[in-house]
Design an enzyme around this catalytic site. Sequence first.
Site, short mmCIF file in Angstrom:
data_model
loop_
_atom_site.label_atom_id
_atom_site.label_comp_id
_atom_site.label_asym_id
_atom_site.label_seq_id
_atom_site.Cartn_x
_atom_site.Cartn_y
_atom_site.Cartn_z
CG ASP A 152 0.22 -4.10 2.73
OD1 ASP A 152 0.58 -3.45 1.73
OD2 ASP A 152 -0.04 -3.58 3.82
CG HIS A 202 -0.38 0.19 2.53
ND1 HIS A 202 -0.14 -0.85 3.41
CD2 HIS A 202 0.02 1.30 3.19
CE1 HIS A 202 0.37 -0.39 4.53
NE2 HIS A 202 0.47 0.92 4.42
CB SER A 253 3.14 1.51 6.23
OG SER A 253 1.84 1.25 6.67
#
Length: 416
Positions: free
Chosen positions: A284, A256, A366
């Site tokens: 992901d 992402h 992230s």
Amino acid sequence: MSERVVSHPRTKRPSRRSLLAMALAVVAPMAFLPTAAAAGPVDRPSQPGGAADLPRTDGRAALTPTGGVANSARADEAADMAEAIAEQRGISRDAAEKLISAENAQVRLANQLTIELGASSGGAYLSDGDLVVTVTDAAAAKKVTDAGAKARLVARGERQLQTIQRALEAAPSDPNTTWGVDPETNQVVVSLPASGAKNAAQRSAARKFGAAVRFETAAGQIQPNVGISSADALGGCSVGFTATDFTFNYIITAGHCTQGFPHWTLPNGQDVGPSLESNYPEDDYGLIWMNGPSVWATGVINLWNNTSRSIHGWATAVSGLSVCNSGKTTGFRCGSVLKTNVTVNGAGGTVRQMVETNICTLGGDSGGPLFATNTAYGLNSHANRNGSQCNSTPRTWHQPVGEAINGYQVVIYGAP
């Protein structure tokens, strides 16, 4: 998990000589930002020279890449993790060091046994320093004990539990819902938000499975950990692991993060390179080609405390494993694996087969690495945070790194 790849046009790649001329180390996980004006992604070679060997369960490469790993990690590389685990669990540092050393060997054995046992395995977990492998028959139990682990007979194999999990996922559900197999209780655990219009549908779907399903109440909102920066309002992430196919070097991070961001620079403006692939949602993970003129791969992790950690390979996490996460927002933090193979229904879509931990992470973390000692386990994906604050019962979900390694046919940079 299914694969979703962002298409990209072809552009000319540099020679190997120009790649070897890189001069500034990129140490994962460091903050990086998408550039406003991008040259556009490029394709990887379909058959790169010196490509990675076939996937191995220990995550180690059969070949040694040209050059060495940056020698910036201190001699006692487990010390920082031992200190964090000792504080978190209320034990001595000596006890924490012994625990970490034992777990490193146990997780390798767990990976080996669960593959060998196949349908007879109900999953593995660590408990009070012991590796416990759940099994559905006596023959499998003997294999486990002969290998030096503890065997426990259970009613349901892991594949049966995963079938139940998929059936529950098919029922309507609210955002912030997760489903995962708990090998210790031999159940599928469904975590539901405290209030939701579709909770009743989930509970109704679970009734036919009886004691095989357990419900929990979730806290906070599950969100991708993309952070907002003043330099680029679209977001900022953390580097996961540097990798190589022995021709080119790459960064593996969250999908992402790379999705929609065609080119990357460091906060100081130095060029890193283009996004090559993005697998999100469902998975992901994403790939960035390090083709900037002044960056190179090091194979070490920045712990944000003036120390670093070299990574030698990857493995598949098991419940109960002591692990650490490092990212540009929360820095270096440690905790435990709570569950594996978890499906997360978050704000950005559904991701599957995640590793769930009790480590607090926030926006900007992230893509950052989940690891223990010198072993890579995952990439920071989602967390149940309250905006920019940690939840009182933090939960973070990480993409298993092995899937990205195998999918992109690369190895951890510096793996022996």
